[in-house]
Design an enzyme around this catalytic site. Structure first.
Site, PDB file in Angstrom:
ATOM      1  N   HIS A 174       1.198  -0.999  -0.143  1.00 14.10           N
ATOM      2  CA  HIS A 174       0.346   0.058  -0.195  1.00 14.10           C
ATOM      3  C   HIS A 174       1.154   1.420  -0.262  1.00 14.10           C
ATOM      4  CE1 HIS A 174       0.809  -0.599   4.432  1.00 14.10           C
ATOM      5  NE2 HIS A 174       0.431   1.029   4.221  1.00 14.10           N
TER       6      HIS A 174
HETATM    7  C1  T46 Z   1       3.255   0.290   6.823  1.00 15.56           C
HETATM    8  C2  T46 Z   1       3.558  -0.375   6.664  1.00 15.56           C
HETATM    9  C3  T46 Z   1       5.332   0.117   6.888  1.00 15.56           C
HETATM   10  C4  T46 Z   1      -4.014  -0.649  13.643  1.00 15.56           C
HETATM   11  O1  T46 Z   1      -4.919  -0.839  14.665  1.00 15.56           O
HETATM   12  N1  T46 Z   1      -3.485   0.379  14.184  1.00 15.56           N
HETATM   13  C5  T46 Z   1      -1.968   0.577  13.577  1.00 15.56           C
HETATM   14  O2  T46 Z   1      -0.738   1.673  14.090  1.00 15.56           O
HETATM   15  C6  T46 Z   1      -1.336   0.480  11.748  1.00 15.56           C
HETATM   16  C7  T46 Z   1      -0.095   0.247  11.802  1.00 15.56           C
HETATM   17  C8  T46 Z   1      -1.957  -0.926  12.090  1.00 15.56           C
HETATM   18  N2  T46 Z   1      -3.584  -1.097  13.117  1.00 15.56           N
HETATM   19  C9  T46 Z   1      -3.902  -2.490  12.579  1.00 15.56           C
HETATM   20  C10 T46 Z   1      -4.705  -2.258  11.021  1.00 15.56           C
HETATM   21  C11 T46 Z   1      -4.978  -4.147  10.384  1.00 15.56           C
HETATM   22  O3  T46 Z   1      -5.899  -4.740  10.920  1.00 15.56           O
HETATM   23  O4  T46 Z   1      -3.074  -3.274  12.487  1.00 15.56           O
HETATM   24  C12 T46 Z   1      -3.205  -4.504  11.302  1.00 15.56           C
HETATM   25  C13 T46 Z   1      -2.254  -5.141  10.813  1.00 15.56           C
HETATM   26  O5  T46 Z   1      -2.116  -3.715   9.534  1.00 15.56           O
HETATM   27  P1  T46 Z   1      -1.311  -3.549   7.826  1.00 15.56           P
HETATM   28  O6  T46 Z   1      -1.881  -4.603   7.849  1.00 15.56           O
HETATM   29  O7  T46 Z   1      -1.918  -1.825   7.644  1.00 15.56           O
HETATM   30  O8  T46 Z   1       0.100  -3.900   8.642  1.00 15.56           O
HETATM   31  P2  T46 Z   1       1.047  -3.642   7.246  1.00 15.56           P
HETATM   32  O9  T46 Z   1       2.612  -3.999   7.808  1.00 15.56           O
HETATM   33  O10 T46 Z   1       0.832  -4.452   5.752  1.00 15.56           O
HETATM   34  O11 T46 Z   1       1.608  -1.785   7.102  1.00 15.56           O
HETATM   35  C14 T46 Z   1       2.298  -1.451   8.165  1.00 15.56           C
HETATM   36  C15 T46 Z   1       1.229  -0.178   8.478  1.00 15.56           C
HETATM   37  O12 T46 Z   1      -0.045  -0.332   8.570  1.00 15.56           O
HETATM   38  C16 T46 Z   1       2.076   0.654   7.163  1.00 15.56           C
HETATM   39  O13 T46 Z   1       0.948   1.722   7.840  1.00 15.56           O
HETATM   40  O14 T46 Z   1       3.619   1.737   5.912  1.00 15.56           O
HETATM   41  O15 T46 Z   1       4.062  -1.328   8.572  1.00 15.56           O
END
Ligand code: T46
Length: 151
Positions: free
Chosen positions: A55
């Site tokens: 993303h």
């Molecule tokens: C990014 C990369 C480097 C939250 O509730 N609060 C938060 O601050 C974050 C970051 C995530 N979440 C929840 C949302 C999803 O249900 O945690 C779950 C996993 O998040 P996501 O699938 O977005 O994780 P990544 O590892 O794909 O991405 C993350 C960050 O979301 C993103 O901003 O740049 O790490």
């Protein structure tokens, strides 16, 4: 080699305050990184072969540090792609807005810490690559118009 603008992506070396007890690294806003820190999160226990990210953000600055273990971060500004290896607690990757990112090759002990310039906001995410490219093109067009207007 063409590289993504240093304003958008930057590897930053952090100072380690070592003594006979061990090491300590501190990260201060506007001193070690170019933004104010509103949120910290970390990713750990990533399963073998899994990738994360896929993303971009409309308006968010982040700083990624592997405080333990290592991982790879592939970034893409819509034109150029680059890959970084994060493997030391004394180096981090600054990523600004409108950069597609994918993290991979996590070692089993990897703890990826991320400092962010804003609180969590799902509406700031662009999760479809084609929408990301559209967003980047629209942004570049409006920047060109603004630059012409400024002359
Ligand atoms: C990014 C990369 C480097 C939250 O509730 N609060 C938060 O601050 C974050 C970051 C995530 N979440 C929840 C949302 C999803 O249900 O945690 C779950 C996993 O998040 P996501 O699938 O977005 O994780 P990544 O590892 O794909 O991405 C993350 C960050 O979301 C993103 O901003 O740049 O790490």
């Amino acid at each position: 080699m063409e590289v993504i603008s240093q304003m958008k992506i930057k590897k930053i070396e952090l100072k380690s305050h070592g003594d006979k007890r061990g090491q300590l690294v501190s990260i201060e806003q506007f001193k070690d990184i170019p933004f104010s820190i509103k949120r910290v999160y970390y990713i750990y226990d990533t399963k073998d072969g899994e990738t994360r990210g896929h993303h971009a953000h409309k308006s968010l600055e982040q700083f990624l540090v592997c405080v333990k273990g290592s991982c790879k971060v592939k970034i893409d500004d819509g034109n150029i792609q680059e890959e970084f290896n994060l493997s030391r607690p004394t180096e981090g990757l600054y990523i600004s807005d409108l950069i597609w990112r994918e993290m991979s090759d996590f070692t089993s002990d990897c703890v990826l810490m991320v400092l962010a310039s804003n609180v969590y906001d799902e509406s700031d995410y662009i999760r479809k690559y084609s929408s990301f490219l559209e967003y980047v093109n629209k942004n570049q067009r409006s920047n060109k118009i603004n630059q012409k207007g400024a002359i």
